[in-house]
Design an enzyme around this catalytic site. Sequence first.
Site, PDB file in Angstrom:
ATOM      1  N   HIS A 360       0.803  -1.226   0.000  1.00  0.00           N
ATOM      2  CA  HIS A 360       0.000   0.000   0.000  1.00  0.00           C
ATOM      3  C   HIS A 360       0.836   1.277   0.000  1.00  0.00           C
ATOM      4  CE1 HIS A 360      -4.203  -1.334   0.474  1.00  0.00           C
ATOM      5  NE2 HIS A 360      -3.715  -2.353   1.154  1.00  0.00           N
ATOM      6  N   LYS A 551      -8.649  13.541   4.048  1.00  0.00           N
ATOM      7  CA  LYS A 551      -7.750  12.389   4.032  1.00  0.00           C
ATOM      8  C   LYS A 551      -6.760  12.547   5.175  1.00  0.00           C
ATOM      9  CE  LYS A 551      -6.747  13.245  -0.269  1.00  0.00           C
ATOM     10  NZ  LYS A 551      -6.936  11.937  -0.863  1.00  0.00           N
ATOM     11  N   ARG A 552      -6.010  11.508   5.434  1.00  0.00           N
ATOM     12  CA  ARG A 552      -4.994  11.559   6.470  1.00  0.00           C
ATOM     13  C   ARG A 552      -4.041  12.717   6.217  1.00  0.00           C
ATOM     14  NH1 ARG A 552      -0.198   8.425   6.479  1.00  0.00           N
ATOM     15  NH2 ARG A 552      -1.025   7.354   4.648  1.00  0.00           N
ATOM     16  N   LYS A 557       0.527  14.055   0.848  1.00  0.00           N
ATOM     17  CA  LYS A 557      -0.830  14.327   0.359  1.00  0.00           C
ATOM     18  C   LYS A 557      -1.042  15.819   0.076  1.00  0.00           C
ATOM     19  CE  LYS A 557      -2.737  10.258   2.704  1.00  0.00           C
ATOM     20  NZ  LYS A 557      -3.234   9.483   1.565  1.00  0.00           N
ATOM     21  N   THR A 659      -8.896   6.149  -2.141  1.00  0.00           N
ATOM     22  CA  THR A 659     -10.292   5.716  -2.295  1.00  0.00           C
ATOM     23  C   THR A 659     -11.247   6.885  -2.079  1.00  0.00           C
ATOM     24  OG1 THR A 659     -10.261   4.965   0.019  1.00  0.00           O
ATOM     25  CG2 THR A 659      -9.908   3.296  -1.683  1.00  0.00           C
ATOM     26  N   LYS A 663     -14.987   7.811  -3.875  1.00  0.00           N
ATOM     27  CA  LYS A 663     -16.227   8.157  -3.179  1.00  0.00           C
ATOM     28  C   LYS A 663     -16.762   9.504  -3.652  1.00  0.00           C
ATOM     29  CE  LYS A 663     -14.249   5.840   0.807  1.00  0.00           C
ATOM     30  NZ  LYS A 663     -13.370   6.066   1.956  1.00  0.00           N
TER      31      LYS A 663
END
Length: 831
Positions: A360, A551-552, A557, A659, A663
């Site tokens: 991952h 998100k985290r 990111k 993901t 969504k």
Amino acid sequence: MTTRPPMTAEQLAESIRHHVRYSRCKDWAVATDYDKLVGLSKALNDLVVDRMIATQNEYLARDVKRMYYLSLEFLIGRLLTSNALALNLGPAVVEALQLLDLAPARLAALEPDAGLGNGGLGRLAACFLDSLATQEYPGYGYGIRYEHGMFRQEFANGWQQESPDDWLKYGCPWEMVRPEYAVPVLAYGRIENVAGAHGGPARPVWLDWQMFEGIPYDLPVLGYGVNTVNFLRLWSSRATQGFRLDVFNQGDYVRAVEEKNWAENISKVLYPSDNTSAGRELRLLQEYFLVACSLRDLLRRHLKNHRTTERFAERNAIQMNDTHPVLAVAELMRLFVDEHDMPWEPAWEQTVRTLGYTNHTLLPEALEKWPVPLMERVLPRHLQIIYEINRRFLTQVAEVYPGDTDRLRRMSVIEEGDVKQVRMAHLGIVGSHSVNGVARLHTELVKTRLVPDFASLWPERFNNKTNGVTQRRWLLQCNPGLAALVTGAIGDRWLREPEHLQELEPQADDPAFCEAFLAVKRSQKQALAQVIRERTGVQVDPAALFDVQIKRLHEYKRQLLNALHIMTLYRRIKEQPGFSSTPRVCLFGAKAAPGYHMAKRIIKLINELAATINNDPQVGDRLKVVFLPDYCVSLAEQIVPAADLSEQISAAGTEASGTGNMKLALNGALTIGTWDGATIEIAEAVGADNIFIFGHKAEELEALRAGGYDPWAWLARDPELWAVVGMLQANTFCRSSPGLFEDVYRALTEWGDRYFHLADYRDYVETQARAADLFGRPGEWARKAVLNVARTGHFSSDRTIREYAGEIWGLQPVPIRMAPADVPKRRRKGS
């Protein structure tokens, strides 16, 4: 696909009353709302249990091959609504609660949000369980029943503050404890070679260990519209001797419960901080605890129908979700060799054929390594087995690549250095028959950048399984208005066959449908605006562009790139009197790991941006910044349907899949993103005209890095960027705390801008302007949004699971038929 509900609203209301009285021991007049929530959950569970028993009986009777999904995270969220929908009881629940004068939304909000995960990894695992059951595959989840899941997040003066997540404070009405299946777990001790019986060769024996045990708790996993009910088995740790009465009677009250406290710590908290040696040791124990309990449990199940483990792989598949469960390689070998007397070679064959490993991450620091001295102290027998696996593996490599000692060093499971390390990703690859990435680009980079030597040795082992999300949770449940609109246009087959969403495409050219779509979106934005006001006190305009990044919190990111764009808009508003912009609400939801200094500093920066911008009368409603605290599944279910613009802006080549991108697109948000992870595949599916792609590609960033990337050069060529970054050093957003964001400034400049914020800044800002311009033309925006919904059926976890089942696990669907004896009789009134 519509089937008759198994209960009427009146029968359900009667069952709720029954359980309030007989499960909660309360008269209705004095029962609390929580009592009534438990009553409703138990009423639904009556239907679940019959299906669950029928499912397990069918699997046992047919001796089917089963799959076990090992994951340190399962971000399952609340279960009441999803279980009611799976049972086709959604409308009946609402009507029954109305008959009982109860508010459905208020009651559902009382259910604890089980935060047994950190982000995408855990939510993916939950979606996979849903898709396994719905498609009638024999598949189970194995995880840890953390007493405290992902921490509760609050903001104090803009700083993240963590507090325990007491999700089990009042218990969980869905779980079923199975103490009869308690599993012993050994740790520590030493290894001694003991002579075999009748003069046989000496065998290693594990001595002087500490023992504790795992207690299983089962959560049912319902298939939608089918009878299949699998389960998620979560392990809780406890001492084998919880209380020392002899020590207590001597007056040493602390030592009397010392063993109990030590054992229970193992399942106390999700991801204990590994900044200390004690925290790192606890983390290793957690990972072993999951593996030891799960493997012993599934072996017990296997031996119900089989006397030996010789053909174990024919009836069992085990998927290791990232490196956390990779100790399964060593533990399965230990069980086969030490406890079931299998010779090494057949034991290794069965292990490799059984296990699959999902990678991952591409970040080297996220690939787990365990110091050899730590593993030798905690798991001495496993370290022995790992060394033997590595010895045999390197012999094989040397035969294929004779004389290539550098390759042997790179591929070894043991990393040499001042302190030797066990490379868990290498162990997972060596011990599995399948190694998969989770998006096409990610898989390619795993093979070419992360572990090219392994891909060269075993090209057949590597494959891609692009992630997916369940449309039942992330459209039907969280966005019922849009789900009804879609079903009204194309029917409800998409709920179990998501490829049928493509039939929605013609509606994108129907102005009436697009207006109905925008009406649903407005309703969801109004509801989210109310949540924002209640949680933060900030008033936002639902007509504004809702720009969402949820998100985290991690530097790769690039929430910081989003912040730089916000700072750019603010500066333009302040310094350009004639500047006109589309009103925008920039919404964040994220948690930072407690020990992650830079991530917590970025949260503080965003909150300071909000404090400054939201209170500046010159800005007004043109720009608002909101950081919603305590991001979780239930909050995501409120944000996702209301989003207009989906931020997927990681540095290319760093996000494995994502993901959240799926969504949000499924709910009609347009994506602004880099050519990274599964966003690439989303762009190809929805079409280049219906997504906003910006920034350098992975190979371009690699070339920049190889050429000596210089952040200062990018600053020098872009005066606006220079000015915006300079605001960090000029204390524009921290007047009362000079130097507060100096580390953020230095990360972008002196420390090398590791994730290329400055290189992608200009393209990002210009792409944001194009998105804002399009939002000002609602008809065009709606058309593109509807096409996103229609073209994202491929990104259902149903498709992902079918690929895993057919190409890795060798699973077949097993339809469950309910015999008349399995169907519960209706309770008579007054019973």
